[in-house]
Scaffold this motif. Sequence first.
Motif: not given
Length: 298
Positions: A84-97
Amino acid sequence: MTIDSPRAAWRRLDKQVRRELLRATQRHPDPQVAAVAAAYARSMLGLSGYFRRLVLPALLLVLLLLVALTASVIATFAASVEDSRFQLVALVLWVAGVIWFVQRDLRRLKALMRMEYANSPAVSVTPPASGPAAPLVVRYDMKQVRRDWALAGLFPGALVVVALVVGPPAVSIPLLALAVIGGIVLLSVRLDKPVLVLAESGVSLPRHGFTVPWPQISAIRLMPLPRGTGRSGSHRIVGFVLADEKHTLRTAPPRLAKQMRRSKSYFGNPLVIADKSLTSDAAAIVQAARALADVPSE
């Protein structure tokens, strides 16, 4: 006047003027511009402005999270990747947002509160009655404090009840323990020490062991609360305008100085007090200051 008229009047101001108003700590010299700024800040701090400033962007962030997760799932299948690397990247970017959004809204909130406080016309009070000036001791109204805290705990309490009814014991038991401890603290807390004392020596803050002499107070200002129930009620904010802010902050205890700097960021004035949940209202505080030291009002 339409609901959006304060916002429309604000938009008609020059962009540079709007930027200066949001950063300034003093009233704008043009009365018309000051009135527009105060009306806009008041509308944005109200319920409809709160929804437009905070709720709608928050919903947009949730929508972006769903879109990002959907795109990451599609990318995972398209690339034939099992983790789930793509999901993890998406989640990290969202948390930063989310972090960026919360910080941005906090800065905006401070700017709006400061702009309204600085540009709104001061509230007038009845002149003090003639007679000898007596010290004024202001304390917390414990009955009102407990009532406010109980109202603030209604929503968390409802969540605890739901967890106890439908949640697993591993979650509901700790929540029940926290609720019991919180109830005990609410019933036992006592804030007997005075919040503010106005005497011949000056304005004292007994909780911090600090006194501002009257010569260091150049004026006093009475304002409506910038948001919350006090906006439509009788609660007010009393601001003591300091003659030398740097000197007062330098001589204040570290903890108090930190609080005063925070008040400065919100109101443009380090020494302010709201009369909500206090034994004396703002008018009594202003009248005592006038009677004791003839402090002028802005």
